[in-house]
Design a protein around this motif. Structure first.
Motif, PDB file in Angstrom:
ATOM      1  N   ILE A  42       0.836  -1.202   0.000  1.00  0.00           N
ATOM      2  CA  ILE A  42       0.000   0.000   0.000  1.00  0.00           C
ATOM      3  C   ILE A  42       0.869   1.250   0.000  1.00  0.00           C
ATOM      4  CG2 ILE A  42      -1.549   1.366   1.462  1.00  0.00           C
ATOM      5  CD1 ILE A  42      -2.917  -1.287   2.219  1.00  0.00           C
ATOM      6  N   ALA A  43       1.912   1.248   0.821  1.00  0.00           N
ATOM      7  CA  ALA A  43       2.804   2.408   0.887  1.00  0.00           C
ATOM      8  C   ALA A  43       3.437   2.680  -0.476  1.00  0.00           C
ATOM      9  CB  ALA A  43       3.878   2.182   1.943  1.00  0.00           C
ATOM     10  N   GLU A  44       3.853   1.631  -1.163  1.00  0.00           N
ATOM     11  CA  GLU A  44       4.466   1.810  -2.480  1.00  0.00           C
ATOM     12  C   GLU A  44       3.460   2.352  -3.485  1.00  0.00           C
ATOM     13  OE1 GLU A  44       6.003  -2.040  -3.346  1.00  0.00           O
ATOM     14  OE2 GLU A  44       7.717  -1.850  -1.968  1.00  0.00           O
ATOM     15  N   LEU A  45       2.230   1.830  -3.445  1.00  0.00           N
ATOM     16  CA  LEU A  45       1.185   2.288  -4.356  1.00  0.00           C
ATOM     17  C   LEU A  45       0.864   3.763  -4.113  1.00  0.00           C
ATOM     18  CD1 LEU A  45      -1.070   1.734  -6.461  1.00  0.00           C
ATOM     19  CD2 LEU A  45      -2.516   0.993  -4.559  1.00  0.00           C
ATOM     20  N   CYS A  46       0.714   4.135  -2.854  1.00  0.00           N
ATOM     21  CA  CYS A  46       0.359   5.516  -2.529  1.00  0.00           C
ATOM     22  C   CYS A  46       1.504   6.479  -2.830  1.00  0.00           C
ATOM     23  CB  CYS A  46      -0.053   5.613  -1.060  1.00  0.00           C
ATOM     24  SG  CYS A  46      -1.618   4.776  -0.689  1.00  0.00           S
ATOM     25  N   THR A  47       2.728   6.038  -2.599  1.00  0.00           N
ATOM     26  CA  THR A  47       3.883   6.886  -2.893  1.00  0.00           C
ATOM     27  C   THR A  47       3.956   7.193  -4.381  1.00  0.00           C
ATOM     28  OG1 THR A  47       5.110   6.018  -1.003  1.00  0.00           O
ATOM     29  CG2 THR A  47       6.391   7.054  -2.758  1.00  0.00           C
ATOM     30  N   VAL A  52       1.256  10.984   0.982  1.00  0.00           N
ATOM     31  CA  VAL A  52       2.140  10.863   2.141  1.00  0.00           C
ATOM     32  C   VAL A  52       1.357  10.262   3.301  1.00  0.00           C
ATOM     33  CG1 VAL A  52       3.610  12.780   1.441  1.00  0.00           C
ATOM     34  CG2 VAL A  52       1.612  13.229   2.864  1.00  0.00           C
ATOM     35  N   ALA A  53       2.076   9.695   4.251  1.00  0.00           N
ATOM     36  CA  ALA A  53       1.436   8.972   5.352  1.00  0.00           C
ATOM     37  C   ALA A  53       0.757   9.920   6.336  1.00  0.00           C
ATOM     38  CB  ALA A  53       2.476   8.121   6.078  1.00  0.00           C
ATOM     39  N   ASN A  54      -0.207   9.347   7.062  1.00  0.00           N
ATOM     40  CA  ASN A  54      -0.880  10.003   8.187  1.00  0.00           C
ATOM     41  C   ASN A  54      -1.645  11.264   7.791  1.00  0.00           C
ATOM     42  OD1 ASN A  54       0.170   8.066  10.012  1.00  0.00           O
ATOM     43  ND2 ASN A  54       2.113   9.190  10.069  1.00  0.00           N
ATOM     44  N   PRO A  55      -2.772  11.098   7.092  1.00  0.00           N
ATOM     45  CA  PRO A  55      -3.607  12.259   6.763  1.00  0.00           C
ATOM     46  C   PRO A  55      -4.252  12.856   8.010  1.00  0.00           C
ATOM     47  CG  PRO A  55      -4.733  10.222   6.199  1.00  0.00           C
ATOM     48  CD  PRO A  55      -3.333   9.844   6.592  1.00  0.00           C
ATOM     49  N   ALA A  56      -4.785  14.055   7.861  1.00  0.00           N
ATOM     50  CA  ALA A  56      -5.479  14.707   8.972  1.00  0.00           C
ATOM     51  C   ALA A  56      -6.822  14.024   9.211  1.00  0.00           C
ATOM     52  CB  ALA A  56      -5.687  16.182   8.652  1.00  0.00           C
ATOM     53  N   ASN A  73      -2.877   2.134   7.563  1.00  0.00           N
ATOM     54  CA  ASN A  73      -2.419   2.276   6.172  1.00  0.00           C
ATOM     55  C   ASN A  73      -3.005   3.539   5.540  1.00  0.00           C
ATOM     56  OD1 ASN A  73      -1.007  -0.229   6.243  1.00  0.00           O
ATOM     57  ND2 ASN A  73      -2.926  -1.317   5.867  1.00  0.00           N
ATOM     58  N   SER A  74      -2.921   4.648   6.257  1.00  0.00           N
ATOM     59  CA  SER A  74      -3.572   5.878   5.819  1.00  0.00           C
ATOM     60  C   SER A  74      -2.583   6.827   5.141  1.00  0.00           C
ATOM     61  CB  SER A  74      -4.238   6.576   7.009  1.00  0.00           C
ATOM     62  OG  SER A  74      -3.319   6.744   8.077  1.00  0.00           O
ATOM     63  N   PHE A  75      -3.031   7.403   4.027  1.00  0.00           N
ATOM     64  CA  PHE A  75      -2.204   8.311   3.231  1.00  0.00           C
ATOM     65  C   PHE A  75      -3.087   9.417   2.674  1.00  0.00           C
ATOM     66  CE2 PHE A  75       0.067   4.362   3.319  1.00  0.00           C
ATOM     67  CZ  PHE A  75       1.411   4.697   3.297  1.00  0.00           C
ATOM     68  N   SER A  76      -2.469  10.562   2.383  1.00  0.00           N
ATOM     69  CA  SER A  76      -3.216  11.655   1.761  1.00  0.00           C
ATOM     70  C   SER A  76      -2.289  12.454   0.862  1.00  0.00           C
ATOM     71  CB  SER A  76      -3.829  12.578   2.819  1.00  0.00           C
ATOM     72  OG  SER A  76      -2.818  13.327   3.472  1.00  0.00           O
ATOM     73  N   SER A  77      -2.897  13.231  -0.020  1.00  0.00           N
ATOM     74  CA  SER A  77      -2.119  14.153  -0.841  1.00  0.00           C
ATOM     75  C   SER A  77      -1.705  15.341   0.026  1.00  0.00           C
ATOM     76  CB  SER A  77      -2.946  14.625  -2.036  1.00  0.00           C
ATOM     77  OG  SER A  77      -4.144  15.253  -1.596  1.00  0.00           O
ATOM     78  N   PRO A  78      -0.630  16.028  -0.329  1.00  0.00           N
ATOM     79  CA  PRO A  78      -0.176  17.168   0.488  1.00  0.00           C
ATOM     80  C   PRO A  78      -1.241  18.244   0.674  1.00  0.00           C
ATOM     81  CG  PRO A  78       1.552  16.496  -1.024  1.00  0.00           C
ATOM     82  CD  PRO A  78       0.325  15.706  -1.407  1.00  0.00           C
ATOM     83  N   ASP A  79      -2.137  18.408  -0.316  1.00  0.00           N
ATOM     84  CA  ASP A  79      -3.192  19.420  -0.189  1.00  0.00           C
ATOM     85  C   ASP A  79      -4.464  18.854   0.444  1.00  0.00           C
ATOM     86  OD1 ASP A  79      -4.144  17.784  -2.182  1.00  0.00           O
ATOM     87  OD2 ASP A  79      -4.399  19.378  -3.674  1.00  0.00           O
ATOM     88  N   HIS A  80      -4.438  17.583   0.830  1.00  0.00           N
ATOM     89  CA  HIS A  80      -5.556  16.902   1.497  1.00  0.00           C
ATOM     90  C   HIS A  80      -6.803  16.779   0.615  1.00  0.00           C
ATOM     91  CE1 HIS A  80      -3.390  16.812   5.305  1.00  0.00           C
ATOM     92  NE2 HIS A  80      -3.039  18.060   5.053  1.00  0.00           N
ATOM     93  N   GLN A 192      -3.980 -12.422  -2.815  1.00  0.00           N
ATOM     94  CA  GLN A 192      -2.636 -12.302  -2.287  1.00  0.00           C
ATOM     95  C   GLN A 192      -2.526 -11.037  -1.444  1.00  0.00           C
ATOM     96  OE1 GLN A 192      -0.155 -14.539  -2.538  1.00  0.00           O
ATOM     97  NE2 GLN A 192      -1.638 -15.866  -3.547  1.00  0.00           N
ATOM     98  N   PRO A 193      -2.105 -11.149  -0.186  1.00  0.00           N
ATOM     99  CA  PRO A 193      -2.086  -9.980   0.690  1.00  0.00           C
ATOM    100  C   PRO A 193      -1.119  -8.904   0.238  1.00  0.00           C
ATOM    101  CG  PRO A 193      -0.965 -11.830   1.716  1.00  0.00           C
ATOM    102  CD  PRO A 193      -1.638 -12.361   0.491  1.00  0.00           C
ATOM    103  N   THR A 194      -0.155  -9.271  -0.607  1.00  0.00           N
ATOM    104  CA  THR A 194       0.785  -8.265  -1.096  1.00  0.00           C
ATOM    105  C   THR A 194       0.200  -7.455  -2.245  1.00  0.00           C
ATOM    106  OG1 THR A 194       1.777  -9.946  -2.522  1.00  0.00           O
ATOM    107  CG2 THR A 194       2.818  -9.557  -0.383  1.00  0.00           C
ATOM    108  N   GLU A 195      -1.019  -7.760  -2.649  1.00  0.00           N
ATOM    109  CA  GLU A 195      -1.678  -7.011  -3.717  1.00  0.00           C
ATOM    110  C   GLU A 195      -2.822  -6.197  -3.108  1.00  0.00           C
ATOM    111  OE1 GLU A 195      -2.938  -9.827  -6.608  1.00  0.00           O
ATOM    112  OE2 GLU A 195      -0.922 -10.589  -6.988  1.00  0.00           O
ATOM    113  N   PRO A 196      -2.633  -4.909  -2.908  1.00  0.00           N
ATOM    114  CA  PRO A 196      -3.676  -4.086  -2.268  1.00  0.00           C
ATOM    115  C   PRO A 196      -4.806  -3.781  -3.240  1.00  0.00           C
ATOM    116  CG  PRO A 196      -1.808  -2.720  -2.876  1.00  0.00           C
ATOM    117  CD  PRO A 196      -1.417  -4.135  -3.215  1.00  0.00           C
TER     118      PRO A 196
END
Length: 225
Positions: A42-47, A52-56, A73-80, A192-196
């Motif tokens: 998930i981190a690789e996909l979102c990156t 970026v990690a930890n949205p508001a 597994n939370s991510f957001s764009s810099p502008d939210h 497969q758990p490695t496929e989000p």
């Protein structure tokens, strides 16, 4: 004899509790590598999408007041403008497992609309009455609730309905210019758990919806300047 039984029954019950605890520990240890693999994927996909990690917490405001610890597994764009996460919610004796994606459709102000697969409960509880559409195929798959039937009909034109049928694990709520798309992970087939896959289909839905919002909806339900 009765005294022996009084001693044996609690002992058996205690052994059952211990055995159950051991099973839970072993299961958790076996699952840990899979959980880590999913988180890494998930981190690789979102990156790759610039998230970026930890949205508001406010990024998922459409869900209402909730405990931020229910998100992983939370991510957001810099502008939210975009935020995505796994969302686990206690529900009495059960637990609900969702993957959720919040994003903005600029330029519109749509009264609340909820589109949910017929075999699922929505991630936002309650809501307005059901709306009937003209597509039998779509209605066989989805339930539509809306405060304003006209807005729902404009939003769910043939292109958007086909997008939902193509991404048939995805449900969504929309209010104003905010969309919350979600997949109920508890109902998904094993993979497969490695496929989000839930995150991938949510992103595919977002990409499709933002380019398919009907022009008439943008005109009739335009955001205030």
């Amino acid at each position: 004899m009765s005294g022996v039984l009084l001693l044996v029954v609690p002992a058996v019950a205690l052994l059952a509790v211990i055995a159950g605890a051991v099973v839970l520990v072993v299961t958790a240890r076996r699952a840990a590598p899979l959980v880590r693999a999913r988180a890494q994927a998930i981190a690789e996909l979102c990156t790759r999408r610039g998230l970026v990690a930890n949205p508001a917490p406010s990024d998922f405001a459409i869900l209402g007041p909730i405990d931020h610890r229910w998100f992983t597994n939370s991510f957001s764009s810099p502008d939210h403008a975009v935020a995505i996460a796994d969302f686990t919610r206690p529900a009495g004796k059960h637990t609900q497992f969702f993957s959720v994606l919040a994003f903005t459709v600029a330029g519109v102000n749509v009264p609340f609309v909820a589109v949910t697969r017929r075999d699922l409960l929505g991630v936002v509880l309650g809501g307005p009455p059901e709306v009937e559409l003209e597509s039998i195929d779509f209605e066989n798959h989805f339930t539509v609730k809306a405060k304003d039937r006209r807005a729902a009909v404009m939003l769910l034109d043939p292109g958007v309905m086909q997008l939902l049928l193509d991404c048939d694990d995805v449900n969504f709520d929309m209010v104003g210019d905010k969309v919350l798309a979600f997949v109920n992970r508890a109902t998904q087939p094993a993979h497969q758990p490695t496929e989000p896959v839930e995150f991938e289909v949510l992103f595919r839905f977002m990409d499709g919806l933002t380019t398919r919002v009907p022009t008439i909806l943008r005109t009739e339900y335009a955001a205030a300047p």
